[in-house]
Design an enzyme around this catalytic site. Structure first.
Site, PDB file in Angstrom:
ATOM      1  N   ASP A  67       0.809  -1.213   0.000  1.00 45.30           N
ATOM      2  CA  ASP A  67       0.000   0.000   0.000  1.00 45.30           C
ATOM      3  C   ASP A  67       0.845   1.266   0.000  1.00 45.30           C
ATOM      4  O   ASP A  67       2.066   1.220   0.199  1.00 45.30           O
ATOM      5  CB  ASP A  67      -0.967  -0.016   1.199  1.00 45.30           C
ATOM      6  CG  ASP A  67      -0.320  -0.526   2.487  1.00 45.30           C
ATOM      7  OD1 ASP A  67       0.921  -0.556   2.573  1.00 45.30           O
ATOM      8  OD2 ASP A  67      -1.068  -0.890   3.403  1.00 45.30           O
ATOM      9  N   ASN A 136      -7.429  -2.974  14.209  1.00 49.87           N
ATOM     10  CA  ASN A 136      -8.832  -3.245  13.880  1.00 49.87           C
ATOM     11  C   ASN A 136      -8.980  -4.444  12.937  1.00 49.87           C
ATOM     12  O   ASN A 136     -10.046  -4.676  12.391  1.00 49.87           O
ATOM     13  CB  ASN A 136      -9.483  -2.000  13.259  1.00 49.87           C
ATOM     14  CG  ASN A 136      -8.806  -1.576  11.961  1.00 49.87           C
ATOM     15  OD1 ASN A 136      -7.899  -2.254  11.470  1.00 49.87           O
ATOM     16  ND2 ASN A 136      -9.253  -0.471  11.385  1.00 49.87           N
ATOM     17  N   HIS A 138      -7.270  -4.886  10.097  1.00 52.86           N
ATOM     18  CA  HIS A 138      -6.997  -4.638   8.681  1.00 52.86           C
ATOM     19  C   HIS A 138      -5.708  -5.318   8.252  1.00 52.86           C
ATOM     20  O   HIS A 138      -4.805  -5.557   9.057  1.00 52.86           O
ATOM     21  CB  HIS A 138      -6.997  -3.135   8.357  1.00 52.86           C
ATOM     22  CG  HIS A 138      -5.795  -2.364   8.803  1.00 52.86           C
ATOM     23  ND1 HIS A 138      -5.862  -1.040   9.179  1.00 52.86           N
ATOM     24  CD2 HIS A 138      -4.486  -2.691   8.942  1.00 52.86           C
ATOM     25  CE1 HIS A 138      -4.657  -0.623   9.501  1.00 52.86           C
ATOM     26  NE2 HIS A 138      -3.805  -1.594   9.369  1.00 52.86           N
ATOM     27  N   GLU A 143      -9.753  -2.047   5.265  1.00 58.13           N
ATOM     28  CA  GLU A 143     -10.353  -1.730   6.555  1.00 58.13           C
ATOM     29  C   GLU A 143     -11.614  -2.569   6.789  1.00 58.13           C
ATOM     30  O   GLU A 143     -12.160  -3.148   5.845  1.00 58.13           O
ATOM     31  CB  GLU A 143     -10.720  -0.236   6.584  1.00 58.13           C
ATOM     32  CG  GLU A 143      -9.514   0.703   6.419  1.00 58.13           C
ATOM     33  CD  GLU A 143      -8.675   0.845   7.686  1.00 58.13           C
ATOM     34  OE1 GLU A 143      -8.563  -0.130   8.456  1.00 58.13           O
ATOM     35  OE2 GLU A 143      -8.123   1.929   7.900  1.00 58.13           O
TER      36      GLU A 143
HETATM   37  C1  F6R Z   1       1.411  -1.544   6.087  1.00 58.20           C
HETATM   38  C2  F6R Z   1       0.217  -2.355   6.225  1.00 58.20           C
HETATM   39  C3  F6R Z   1      -0.570  -2.363   7.478  1.00 58.20           C
HETATM   40  C4  F6R Z   1       0.251  -2.764   8.704  1.00 58.20           C
HETATM   41  C5  F6R Z   1      -0.598  -2.743   9.975  1.00 58.20           C
HETATM   42  C6  F6R Z   1       0.224  -3.043  11.204  1.00 58.20           C
HETATM   43  O1  F6R Z   1       1.964  -1.661   4.806  1.00 58.20           O
HETATM   44  O2  F6R Z   1      -0.118  -2.995   5.292  1.00 58.20           O
HETATM   45  O3  F6R Z   1      -1.656  -3.254   7.333  1.00 58.20           O
HETATM   46  O4  F6R Z   1       0.799  -4.034   8.503  1.00 58.20           O
HETATM   47  O5  F6R Z   1      -1.215  -1.505  10.127  1.00 58.20           O
HETATM   48  O6  F6R Z   1       1.128  -1.992  11.408  1.00 58.20           O
HETATM   49  P1  F6R Z   1       2.238  -2.077  12.552  1.00 58.20           P
HETATM   50  O7  F6R Z   1       3.197  -3.130  12.124  1.00 58.20           O
HETATM   51  O8  F6R Z   1       2.878  -0.716  12.546  1.00 58.20           O
HETATM   52  O9  F6R Z   1       1.537  -2.406  13.818  1.00 58.20           O
END
Ligand code: F6R
Length: 242
Positions: A67, A136, A138, A143
């Site tokens: 992303d 959450n 995702h 989301e």
């Molecule tokens: C980032 C992504 C997100 C993260 C998720 C966890 O490229 O795809 O889904 O993997 O938000 O983020 P952290 O590792 O910072 O807790």
């Protein structure tokens, strides 16, 4: 589904790096799907260390990131292109042209999503998709409530994701409200998936994702249906001084 529990963030990171390394060693032309975020940083550092020791060769590896924030270009310190260059790509012998991150500044973001999806197909699909999980549930920026049949798309971030990610921006107002993300369908098409989870605060959502009902309200729950899912969990939070 294989679930491995580790006691420390360092052990989770090393085990993840072992799996990614094995993939590269066995298949030098491998196509990796990669996440940003805090969770994979330890694994990226370990890969860099092994590369520097001469144990890994990224010269034929291709990567696709999950992303990118809409509106941020690669020189913005909070863009995911900047993150990947700094945390991994600039420290190994990967060809920059083989690294793909959706273009957050594309004049036509919808068209950029189609091109991204096409590029993944042309590369032969993703062999190993590494993932983190949001508080959450995702994955990528898919989301809660996201349709499962989506491919790469432009999406609105939820309030809870904006809140969680604001820790990296000067203020919450600076966090972009939209992003380009691989869709759930794109992710599920990867041949293998490696989900990394770190910290006590992620254990409830992980439990819901792996053992609760499969529902768009917990996007990661769809992973239960993937035929080759490995989950590495560290019960320790990421150390502050890491
Ligand atoms: C980032 C992504 C997100 C993260 C998720 C966890 O490229 O795809 O889904 O993997 O938000 O983020 P952290 O590792 O910072 O807790």
């Amino acid at each position: 589904m294989k679930i491995m529990y580790t006691d420390t963030y360092a052990n989770m990171s090393r085990r993840a790096a072992n799996i990614i390394s094995a993939q590269i060693i066995l298949h030098p032309k491998t196509v990796l799907g990669l996440p940003t975020g805090t969770t994979p940083i330890g694994a990226y550092r370990q890969l860099i260390e092994w590369y520097k020791k001469g144990d890994l060769d990224f010269s034929q590896v291709t990567t696709f990131n999950l992303d990118e924030y809409l509106g941020l270009d690669g020189s913005h310190p909070q863009s995911y292109r900047y993150f990947m260059d700094n945390q991994l790509f600039d420290h190994v012998n990967i060809r920059k042209g083989n690294t793909h991150v959706p273009d957050g500044t594309a004049a036509d973001p919808e068209a950029e999503c189609e091109l991204y999806e096409q590029a993944i197909k042309e590369a032969g699909g993703i062999d190993l998709q590494v993932l983190g999980i949001g508080n959450n549930g995702h994955i990528g920026f898919n989301e809660p409530g996201t349709a499962y049949e989506k491919t790469t798309n432009v999406t609105e971030l939820t309030e809870s994701t904006i809140e969680a990610n604001s820790r990296l921006f000067a203020s919450k107002e600076e966090v972009p409200t939209k992003a380009l993300t691989m869709g759930m369908k794109t992710i599920m098409h990867a041949r293998r998936i490696l989900l990394l989870v770190s910290g006590q605060h992620k254990l409830d959502i992980l439990n819901a994702a792996l053992h609760g009902p499969i529902t768009p309200e917990v996007p990661a729950s769809l992973l239960q249906l993937h035929p080759d899912l490995t989950v590495i969990v560290s019960t320790e939070d990421i150390p502050a001084d890491f």
